[in-house]
Design an enzyme around this catalytic site. Structure first.
Site, PDB file in Angstrom:
ATOM      1  N   GLU A 223       0.566  -1.153   0.152  1.00  0.00           N
ATOM      2  CA  GLU A 223       0.263   0.083   0.059  1.00  0.00           C
ATOM      3  C   GLU A 223       0.802   1.440  -0.023  1.00  0.00           C
ATOM      4  O   GLU A 223       0.397   2.073  -1.128  1.00  0.00           O
ATOM      5  CB  GLU A 223      -0.867  -0.058   1.331  1.00  0.00           C
TER       6      GLU A 223
ATOM      7  N   TRP B 182       2.122   2.388  -2.974  1.00  0.00           N
ATOM      8  CA  TRP B 182       1.281   2.997  -4.145  1.00  0.00           C
ATOM      9  C   TRP B 182       0.934   4.230  -3.477  1.00  0.00           C
ATOM     10  O   TRP B 182       1.202   5.286  -5.700  1.00  0.00           O
ATOM     11  CB  TRP B 182      -0.603   2.368  -3.730  1.00  0.00           C
TER      12      TRP B 182
ATOM     13  N   TRP C   1     -19.825  13.548 -18.947  1.00  0.00           N
ATOM     14  CA  TRP C   1     -20.689  13.587 -17.750  1.00  0.00           C
ATOM     15  C   TRP C   1     -21.484  13.946 -18.089  1.00  0.00           C
ATOM     16  O   TRP C   1     -21.587  14.913 -18.716  1.00  0.00           O
ATOM     17  CB  TRP C   1     -19.173  14.481 -17.807  1.00  0.00           C
TER      18      TRP C   1
ATOM     19  N   ASN D 132     -10.493   3.887   3.474  1.00  0.00           N
ATOM     20  CA  ASN D 132      -9.936   4.061   2.626  1.00  0.00           C
ATOM     21  C   ASN D 132     -10.610   3.323   1.260  1.00  0.00           C
ATOM     22  O   ASN D 132     -11.104   3.301   0.131  1.00  0.00           O
ATOM     23  CB  ASN D 132      -8.372   3.455   2.238  1.00  0.00           C
TER      24      ASN D 132
ATOM     25  N   TRP E 259     -14.991  13.865 -12.294  1.00  0.00           N
ATOM     26  CA  TRP E 259     -14.547  13.508 -10.830  1.00  0.00           C
ATOM     27  C   TRP E 259     -13.733  14.656 -10.138  1.00  0.00           C
ATOM     28  O   TRP E 259     -13.329  14.646  -9.413  1.00  0.00           O
ATOM     29  CB  TRP E 259     -13.020  12.456 -11.143  1.00  0.00           C
TER      30      TRP E 259
ATOM     31  N   TRP F 201      -8.664   9.397  -7.694  1.00  0.00           N
ATOM     32  CA  TRP F 201     -10.067   9.340  -8.327  1.00  0.00           C
ATOM     33  C   TRP F 201     -10.048   9.266 -10.016  1.00  0.00           C
ATOM     34  O   TRP F 201     -10.974   8.414 -10.776  1.00  0.00           O
ATOM     35  CB  TRP F 201     -10.336  11.442  -8.060  1.00  0.00           C
TER      36      TRP F 201
END
Length: 471
Positions: A276, A279, A307, A343, A361, A384
């Site tokens: 993690e 990331w 969108w 998360n 987003w 996002w």
């Protein structure tokens, strides 16, 4: 007597601080400096929650320096001009700092380094935030990575055995006239909405170490499963401390090894947690190599995505946790109260905004930026775009998180929902997940009916995403 300026930014710690260590080793005195220059962040100046954290982190750094008989010098304004003035006032021979990787910071630091060297002042920058620099991890062809798994496989071979640096001894601090007070930076809110954050967090280097020890004691053993359960402290909660540089990745890795090495019983597998952290490194890697990803779709095919028109009323209901979808609302209320969100719930609320509501987003990224204490431009952008489907290594476009099945699976008793949605706390667990199944519960509690039908909005989202196929 040789003097250097140590320019603190988001490296608000004394231990494992390469710039501070190098300056103390090469010079007889150092001037610890923090410059508050939000205008240099361009369109991404720190949000309200980040400013709250920054105030307390600077206060903690100031206290740590006092222990070593040093003072934190605070200034506000243009970094280049302030550095020039302090060099002139102190006779500093060099400026030391730890690198940042956002586009605006890279451009500013490159310019300042060139100006300093033209003036005969040494400029030294270091890696104080990552296991490895973004340009040190590359494919076999020398290109940046675009997919996480091969990136992590390569990075994982580089990170063992890297010991953190101690607090430099001695740390001989210099002083200079002028400066501003911490209070004059006006980082704290004028209307006290920060009580929940104050109860949840202890900013600063000591707070980071305490959180690391708590994680080692209570959560790391079951991290692979516990990280998905929002009602538990199953994650490290180190993200804001990492963002502000109160702890480094190698301090975390070495600290876990130290804290866990003497234990008996079932061995602890820290690999899922280290992954993690990988990331986070991947997010910085992407932003350095693809600097427009905080505003532009990583996958240009999504530039033509249909969108829905921006709907301020819908967005505001999402922001305030009034959507009528319990897991979404619980997460948004946790965020507002504590400046943080679990998360897994972050993925669910992001999926709801971008897919069920089909809002861009950007709206979610901006709200998270203003309300998260761990707001971090690379991580925020990666997260996002990943959920929206337009980013690097993104979730498949057809993956739409179902908030009901997610809460039923990861919060089966509705404990997380009951904590953040007190109006539903008296309901049986099954109805906490789907309160609309009992209209009388909605009437009694005042909890809103769902703002959209989850099934219909999912189908509409898939139809919209389907228009991208073949482009």
């Amino acid at each position: 007597m040789s003097l250097a300026i140590v320019w603190f930014r988001r490296d608000l710690r004394l231990a494992d601080n390469p710039a501070l260590c190098a300056a103390c080793a090469a010079h007889e005195r150092v001037l610890p400096l923090y410059i508050h220059a939000p205008q240099e962040e361009r369109d991404w100046a720190p949000g309200a929650a980040s400013r709250w954290w920054l105030h307390h982190a600077l206060d903690a750094l100031r206290a740590s320096l006092h222990v070593h008989h040093a003072e934190l010098h605070l200034r506000q304004g243009d970094s280049e001009r302030i550095l020039a003035a302090l060099i002139k006032a102190t006779g500093a021979e060099a400026v030391y700092w730890n690198r940042l990787y956002e586009p605006a910071a890279v451009a500013r630091d490159t310019r300042i380094k060139q100006v300093l060297r033209e003036q005969g002042v040494a400029a030294h920058s270091f890696n104080g935030a990552l296991w490895r620099e973004p340009w040190q991890v590359e494919t076999k062809t020398g290109d940046p990575y675009r997919v996480f798994t091969p990136f992590w496989r390569n990075l994982r071979t580089m990170i063992d055995g890297s010991e953190p640096l101690p607090v430099p001894q001695p740390l001989r601090g210099a002083t200079v006239d002028g400066g501003v007070t911490l209070e004059s930076l006006e980082l704290l809110p004028r209307i006290r909405w920060d009580t929940g954050m104050a109860e949840a967090w202890t900013p600063g280097e000591r707070g980071a170490q305490e959180m690391l020890e708590l994680f080692a004691d209570d959560a790391v053993n079951d991290y692979a499963e516990g990280r998905d359960i929002p009602s538990r402290h199953g994650t490290s909660r180190l993200s804001p401390h990492l963002h502000f540089g109160e702890v480094s990745p190698r301090q975390i890795q070495a600290g876990l090894h130290r804290l866990l090495s003497g234990r008996t019983g079932r061995p602890t597998d820290v690999e899922p947690f280290l992954r993690e952290l990988g990331w986070r490194e991947f997010a910085h890697h992407l932003m350095f190599h693809f600097p427009e990803t905080h505003t532009a779709n990583f996958n240009p095919k999504f530039d033509g995505f249909p969108w829905a028109a921006a709907d301020e009323a819908l967005i505001e209901r999402w922001q305030r946790g009034c959507t009528g979808i319990p897991l979404v609302d619980a997460g948004m209320r946790e965020l507002w109260h504590t400046g943080w969100m679990h998360n897994r719930v972050r993925m669910v609320v992001a999926s709801f905004l971008t897919k069920n509501l089909r809002q861009h987003w950007h709206h979610g990224a901006r709200w998270f930026w203003d309300t998260l204490v761990d707001a971090d431009l690379p991580n925020n952008s990666l997260g996002w775009q990943w959920v929206a489907g337009c980013g690097a290594d993104a979730a498949p476009y057809f993956r739409v998180f179902n908030p009901v099945s997610q809460s039923q699976k990861f919060d089966p008793k509705g404990e997380y929902l009951a904590r953040w949605l007190p109006e539903l706390a008296g309901a049986v667990p099954a109805l906490r997940h789907e309160p609309w199944k009992d209209p009388s519960l909605l009437r009694r509690s005042g909890y809103p009916a769902p703002m959209v039908d989850l099934g219909e909005s999912r189908a509409a989202a898939l139809a919209a995403y389907g228009t991208l196929q073949g482009r």
